[in-house]
Design a protein around this motif. Structure first.
Motif, mmCIF file in Angstrom:
data_model
loop_
_atom_site.group_PDB
_atom_site.id
_atom_site.type_symbol
_atom_site.label_atom_id
_atom_site.label_comp_id
_atom_site.label_asym_id
_atom_site.label_seq_id
_atom_site.Cartn_x
_atom_site.Cartn_y
_atom_site.Cartn_z
ATOM 1 N N ARG A 256 -7.512 -1.986 -1.739
ATOM 2 C CA ARG A 256 -8.174 -3.096 -1.027
ATOM 3 C C ARG A 256 -7.501 -4.419 -1.368
ATOM 4 N N ASN B 41 -4.207 -4.609 0.521
ATOM 5 C CA ASN B 41 -4.425 -4.862 1.938
ATOM 6 C C ASN B 41 -4.773 -6.328 2.193
ATOM 7 N N PRO C 67 0.804 -1.234 0.000
ATOM 8 C CA PRO C 67 0.000 0.000 0.000
ATOM 9 C C PRO C 67 0.831 1.275 0.000
ATOM 10 N N THR D 89 -5.968 3.138 4.829
ATOM 11 C CA THR D 89 -5.239 1.879 4.727
ATOM 12 C C THR D 89 -4.136 1.832 5.774
ATOM 13 N N PRO E 200 -11.040 2.784 0.390
ATOM 14 C CA PRO E 200 -10.219 3.919 0.812
ATOM 15 C C PRO E 200 -10.592 5.186 0.046
#
Length: 373
Positions: A364, A367, A140, A161, A230
């Motif tokens: 996403r 993550n 990220p 995040t 996010p």
């Protein structure tokens, strides 16, 4: 003063200077007072940056001032409701940059926009690999540090995040300053005979337009927040505003003064992510920022040369449109150098939308990938 605990290394005694600072923050600065002080510091930095001629002064100036204050030990605070308001307002402001003219530009120059997409992928991909493999950064953090432009949205999305905000802020801000510092003198030479079109911005609101934009923008922001992507609140407001402006249902843009207030508050959010414990990291991340700037500039230059070779467009327009970042600053430079700002702005808006659509899903995915390791 003799302190056995201090001498023994147990940390039971602290220096009077450190104790005074901690006492100041703990006793005299409650949340309200800390918020007021934070906004005052950010405002002072923003107006100082504007006076000094820095690019995007209300964002960079406030960020630098609040970062310096936070690094010195001053408590920085911003309430949650004010954070939400800023995300909503910046989304509305960014979406107002899309218009029917922007859509027309995309239809007129399909090759140029395809090359812009290729440059975006190349800049992001190469920088991401460099930060991951060369510097060992997590996914990220490397992603948000690699994205060229859309600084406000990138930073807001990164806050949702596990990305390292210090690294992202250092890389993005240094790249932006270097971009403006190197690009402006070069364009002053090549933009002498560039085509110029005066663009009139409509900032006269009707009550009906304001209500439509507010209601639709709020609905988009809440929907974006509900999706938990996010930067979802800002993205939702942006898409709602962009749809209204592109369809000419709303024609007025957000007044610059209101947008500047949002950038100042965003500077508080960004600057509060660093503290006294991060001082050495600023110097540590400088090589990564320089490498990111070199990679982004080289990839964008190659794409710009291809467009110049294929299409009959002035080099100054292409250079400003393909420069990796800073819609506001580069559009202002386009005006000041006599370069057609519509071509420049349409390309930066297009890149912003490309990033806005892609970032939440990429973040996403990264993550989830890191969580499964």
């Amino acid at each position: 003063m003799f302190c056995p605990a201090y001498r023994s290394g147990r940390g039971g005694c602290r220096s009077p200077r450190r104790l005074d600072q901690e006492t100041l923050n703990r006793i005299h600065l409650n949340n309200t007072q800390a918020t007021i002080l934070s906004l005052l510091i950010a405002s002072a930095g923003a107006f100082s940056a504007g006076f000094a001629g820095l690019p995007i002064p209300f964002l960079l100036g406030s960020t630098l001032a609040v970062t310096a204050a936070s690094l010195s030990g001053i408590r920085i605070h911003l309430p949650d409701w004010l954070r939400a308001f800023v995300f909503f307002m910046l989304g509305i402001q960014a979406g107002s940059g899309v218009s029917a003219d922007t859509v027309n530009q995309m239809v007129l120059w399909p090759v140029s926009f395809l090359m812009l997409l290729a440059a975006l992928i190349a800049v992001t991909g190469l920088t991401y690999v460099m930060l991951r493999k060369g510097f060992g950064w997590d996914g990220p953090t490397a992603l948000f540090s690699s994205l060229p432009g859309a600084l406000s949205f990138v930073l807001v999305a990164a806050m949702g995040t596990q990305a390292n905000m210090v690294k992202i802020t250092v890389v993005q801000c240094i790249r932006l300053l270097l971009l403006i510092g190197f690009l402006a003198p070069l364009l002053a030479v090549i933009a002498r005979n560039a085509p110029h079109v005066v663009v009139e911005l409509n900032d006269h609101w009707t009550v009906q337009e304001a209500l439509i934009l507010f209601v639709c923008g709020l609905a988009g922001a809440l929907l974006g927040q509900y999706t938990r992507v996010p930067g979802g609140m800002m993205l939702g407001a942006l898409l709602a505003s962009a749809a209204l402006h592109a369809s000419s249902i709303v024609t007025a843009v957000v007044p610059r003064s209101i947008a500047d207030i949002g950038l100042i508050i965003l500077g508080v959010l960004i600057g509060s992510r660093v503290g006294a414990e991060h001082r050495t990291q600023l110097v540590r991340y400088l090589p990564a920022a320089l490498c990111a700037f070199v990679i982004g500039t080289a990839a964008s230059f190659l794409a710009a040369v291809a467009v110049w070779y294929i299409l009959d467009i002035h080099p100054a327009q292409i250079a400003l449109a393909f420069a990796p970042g800073a819609l506001e600053a580069l559009t202002v430079i386009a005006f000041s150098l006599g370069v057609d700002p519509s071509y420049v702005a349409s390309h930066h808006v297009a890149r912003f939308l490309m990033i806005a659509f892609a970032v939440p899903f990429l973040a996403r995915w990264l993550n989830d990938t890191d969580a499964n390791k």
